[in-house]
Structure formats: structure tokens, C-alpha cells
Write an enzyme that holds these catalytic residues in place. Structure first.
Site, PDB file in Angstrom:
ATOM      1  N   ASP A   1      12.245  -4.185  11.536  1.00  0.00           N
ATOM      2  CA  ASP A   1      13.383  -4.938  12.057  1.00  0.00           C
ATOM      3  C   ASP A   1      14.022  -4.303  13.295  1.00  0.00           C
ATOM      4  O   ASP A   1      15.102  -4.711  13.708  1.00  0.00           O
ATOM      5  CB  ASP A   1      14.425  -5.240  10.961  1.00  0.00           C
ATOM      6  CG  ASP A   1      14.696  -4.049  10.077  1.00  0.00           C
ATOM      7  OD1 ASP A   1      14.528  -2.915  10.557  1.00  0.00           O
ATOM      8  OD2 ASP A   1      15.081  -4.254   8.911  1.00  0.00           O
TER       9      ASP A   1
ATOM     10  N   LYS B   1      22.283  -6.050  11.025  1.00  0.00           N
ATOM     11  CA  LYS B   1      21.775  -7.411  10.761  1.00  0.00           C
ATOM     12  C   LYS B   1      21.996  -7.755   9.301  1.00  0.00           C
ATOM     13  O   LYS B   1      22.089  -6.883   8.434  1.00  0.00           O
ATOM     14  CB  LYS B   1      20.288  -7.544  11.107  1.00  0.00           C
ATOM     15  CG  LYS B   1      19.311  -6.655  10.312  1.00  0.00           C
ATOM     16  CD  LYS B   1      18.866  -7.213   8.976  1.00  0.00           C
ATOM     17  CE  LYS B   1      17.923  -6.270   8.222  1.00  0.00           C
ATOM     18  NZ  LYS B   1      17.898  -6.484   6.779  1.00  0.00           N
TER      19      LYS B   1
ATOM     20  N   GLY C   1      20.629  -0.256   9.643  1.00  0.00           N
ATOM     21  CA  GLY C   1      21.401   0.723  10.413  1.00  0.00           C
ATOM     22  C   GLY C   1      20.516   1.705  11.164  1.00  0.00           C
ATOM     23  O   GLY C   1      20.755   1.994  12.339  1.00  0.00           O
TER      24      GLY C   1
HETATM   25  O1  C5P Z   1       9.153  -1.260   8.708  1.00  0.00           O
HETATM   26  P1  C5P Z   1      10.076  -0.343   7.985  1.00  0.00           P
HETATM   27  O2  C5P Z   1       9.852   1.104   8.342  1.00  0.00           O
HETATM   28  O3  C5P Z   1      11.512  -0.726   8.108  1.00  0.00           O
HETATM   29  O4  C5P Z   1       9.716  -0.485   6.462  1.00  0.00           O
HETATM   30  C1  C5P Z   1      10.174   0.408   5.489  1.00  0.00           C
HETATM   31  C2  C5P Z   1       9.404   0.169   4.201  1.00  0.00           C
HETATM   32  O5  C5P Z   1       9.778  -1.107   3.651  1.00  0.00           O
HETATM   33  C3  C5P Z   1       7.903   0.085   4.354  1.00  0.00           C
HETATM   34  O6  C5P Z   1       7.336   1.361   4.297  1.00  0.00           O
HETATM   35  C4  C5P Z   1       7.503  -0.770   3.175  1.00  0.00           C
HETATM   36  O7  C5P Z   1       7.502  -0.018   1.987  1.00  0.00           O
HETATM   37  C5  C5P Z   1       8.651  -1.746   3.067  1.00  0.00           C
HETATM   38  N1  C5P Z   1       8.386  -3.002   3.788  1.00  0.00           N
HETATM   39  C6  C5P Z   1       7.485  -3.907   3.280  1.00  0.00           C
HETATM   40  N2  C5P Z   1       7.231  -5.077   3.950  1.00  0.00           N
HETATM   41  C7  C5P Z   1       7.871  -5.364   5.107  1.00  0.00           C
HETATM   42  C8  C5P Z   1       8.825  -4.463   5.638  1.00  0.00           C
HETATM   43  C9  C5P Z   1       9.063  -3.285   4.957  1.00  0.00           C
HETATM   44  O8  C5P Z   1       6.893  -3.675   2.219  1.00  0.00           O
HETATM   45  N3  C5P Z   1       7.620  -6.514   5.716  1.00  0.00           N
END
Ligand code: C5P
Length: 309
Positions: free
Chosen positions: A150, A11, A115
Site C-alpha cells: 500500500d 489510509k 502508517g
Molecule cells: O506488502 P506489505 O509489506 O505491506 O505486506 C505485509 C504482509 O501482509 C505480507 O508479508 C503478507 O503476509 C501480508 N499481505 C498479504 N497479501 C497482500 C498484502 C499483504 O498476504 N495483498
């Protein structure tokens, strides 16, 4: 069925509005995702011993700090386990369900293109088919949200808005096909570090982000020129402060005539909008010869979500 192969797309974020830090450590987002025609592949082969294993073959050069985990913390493994737990909780006799997941990586690792999320989405769709679970897309998207912000979008694909921490999807009207040039970097950027840098650079009491009207109108009209002008990313300043060289990459693409240029998600991948494949080739050549990029790819969006091939 003993084996099933699934593709899941990378994406890009056409807009990424970031609000304040929530109590759960995530940020409130208002984003427009587009899936692009760049896919990881996951081949899932049934095992009857309950083991969930993973192997990774890479089609891209992986920098040393960009390796993909091949143990229980691999996101595709977590996805398979999460699906199996869900099946057991609903009363299926699924305890013996196992799988070998063979991941073929094409999407840059830690590149801001989701990814790892694509691999998780592919594993959910693959195991759903392999184990005959019969879950519908909306249930798969709900399970996907538990795996990462995502991952639901990697299941759905197309063009969609994301709210909450990015996991709640809303339809967006998008016409036409857009031509993208993608410039990758040799070394990835960890998403949490980019968000921390964003916090350090910004007002802690930021208002809730909104979707830009100009971008939604450009998508509805299929107007590439207007879309290029409307691309925006609140994480870009943070990514640039961690990787100042990315500014030159953006400048080279714009000087070569890109309709717009933006860091994708948390970076460091940069994306450029072209008017046509020929125009995209001009931009790609300029980037490959003048900017500090690992790879320059031409692709299109929107692309389908995770699907059996
Ligand atoms: O949700 P995901 O595991 O992809 O997120 C990875 C990291 O990115 C989270 O631990 C956080 O530190 C940050 N993040 C965030 N706010 C979001 C999505 C991700 O702060 N909306």
C-alpha cells in the site's frame, strides 16, 4: 536545498476483498482506499557522507510491542536507499547521497492504517526533492510498490481502487468530503498474522475478489448514507477472532448512530462514518466513554497523497 518536509496520509479501506493466497505469499486483493486527514511527517536533511539515518518522534503513545524500528529495517530508510539505488542504476552520480530522516509519527503503528507505508511514501517524495532527482509521480509509485503493497497509494492519496496485492492503483470517481471517526487500540495487530488467520478461517480456493457496485455508486454520488451501508472488509472476521473486544467498539459506534462501521485494513483500528462533524462528535464521545479504545479521532477523507509542505 538542505532540508525538505513531507506529509503523507493514513489510509482506510472502504472495501477490502481478499482472494486466495498466491505463490509469492501475498493475497489477491480488490480494495478501495481512501486517504484521510491524518498525517505522518518526514523531515529529510541532506548529508554528504552517503549515510542514511533515521530518528522517530511520536505524537502517540507507543505500546512496547509497537515500537518503530530506527535501523535499516525502518521503511523510510529502505525507501531512501531504494530511490538512491534507482538513481545509481540510471547513471546518476548518487553514491554519496545521504540523508537524515526525522519522522514525526501521528498514525497509529500496526493499526491497519498504513502508517509505515506513509513514512516510506514521504521519504521517497522528500529524497526525490532533496537530491534533485526529478522523478515523476508515476515512477515514484512504481518504486513504492517494491517497498510494500500500500505504499503506492500513500504516494497518490485521494480515493483509489487497488488490485493485485494492493499495489496496482485505478482511479475511482468519488464526490464530496466524508466525516470519519477513528478508534485506535493500544496494541497493534501484525498484518501477516491477520492474513494467516484469514487463511485458517476461509476456503483456500476463494474466487478472485471484486469491488462492490453499491460502494462505487455511493462514492460516485457522494452519498454518505449509502457508503456507510456498503463498507466491507474480508479481514474483519480474522481481526475480530484475534481481538474479540473490537466487536464491542463497532457496536458502540453503530449504537451511537454511525452510518457504517468497519475494521480498517488488518486492524485493530476501527472507523465509523458520520453524517457531519457534529454527528461525528456524538459518535466519538460514545466511543471514548464506552469502548476499550486508546484514542478517538475525528477526521475527513479524501486527503492528498505524500506532498512537500
Ligand atoms: O506488502 P506489505 O509489506 O505491506 O505486506 C505485509 C504482509 O501482509 C505480507 O508479508 C503478507 O503476509 C501480508 N499481505 C498479504 N497479501 C497482500 C498484502 C499483504 O498476504 N495483498
Amino acid at each position: 536545498m538542505t532540508s525538505v518536509t513531507v506529509h503523507a496520509p493514513a489510509k482506510i479501506n472502504l472495501s477490502l476483498g481478499v482472494g486466495g493466497l498466491r505463490d509469492d505469499g501475498f493475497h489477491t486483493l480488490a480494495t478501495v482506499y481512501q486517504a484521510i486527514d491524518l498525517h505522518d511527517e518526514v523531515r529529510a536533511t541532506r548529508r554528504d557522507d552517503g549515510h542514511i539515518g533515521v530518528s522517530v518522534v511520536s505524537e502517540i503513545d507507543l505500546a512496547e510491542d509497537n515500537h518503530v524500528p530506527v535501523g535499516d529495517d525502518n521503511l523510510a530508510v529502505r525507501a531512501a536507499r531504494h530511490l538512491r539505488d534507482h538513481l545509481i542504476a540510471r547513471g546518476d552520480d548518487a553514491a554519496g547521497f545521504g540523508v537524515d530522516l526525522a519522522i514525526r509519527k501521528v498514525i497509529p503503528v500496526a493499526g491497519g492504517m498504513a502508517g509505515g507505508s506513509a513514512d516510506a511514501a514521504a521519504a521517497l517524495v522528500a529524497c526525490n526533492a532533496l537530491w534533485g532527482a526529478g522523478l515523476d509521480r508515476s515512477t515514484l509509485e512504481t518504486l513504492a510498490a517494491d517497498l510494500g503493497s500500500d505504499v503506492p497509494f500513500a504516494v497518490r492519496g485521494g480515493t483509489a481502487a487497488g488490485s493485485g496485492r494492493g499495489e496496482t492503483l485505478h482511479p475511482v470517481l468519488a464526490r464530496g468530503v466524508f466525516h470519519w471517526v477513528v478508534a485506535t487500540s493500544a496494541a497493534g495487530l501484525p498484518t501477516p498474522e491477520v492474513f494467516r488467520t484469514f487463511d485458517a478461517l476461509s476456503d483456500a480456493h476463494a474466487a478472485d475478489p471484486v469491488l462492490p457496485d453499491a460502494l462505487l455508486e455511493a462514492l460516485a454520488a457522494g452519498d454518505a448514507e449509502a457508503l456507510g451501508a456498503a463498507l466491507t472488509n474480508d479481514l474483519q472476521a480474522a481481526a475480530l477472532s484475534l481481538r474479540p473486544g473490537l466487536q464491542r467498539t463497532l457496536d458502540v459506534g453503530l449504537a451511537a448512530g454511525a452510518l457504517g462501521a468497519v475494521v480498517s485494513g488488518s486492524g485493530p483500528t476501527c472507523v465509523f462514518l458520520a453524517a457531519s462533524p457534529e454527528h461525528g462528535l456524538d459518535i466519538a464521545v460514545a466511543l471514548a466513554s464506552a469502548a476499550d479504545t486508546a484514542d478517538v479521532l475525528q477526521t475527513t477523507g479524501p486527503a492528498a497523497g505524500a506532498e512537500v509542505v
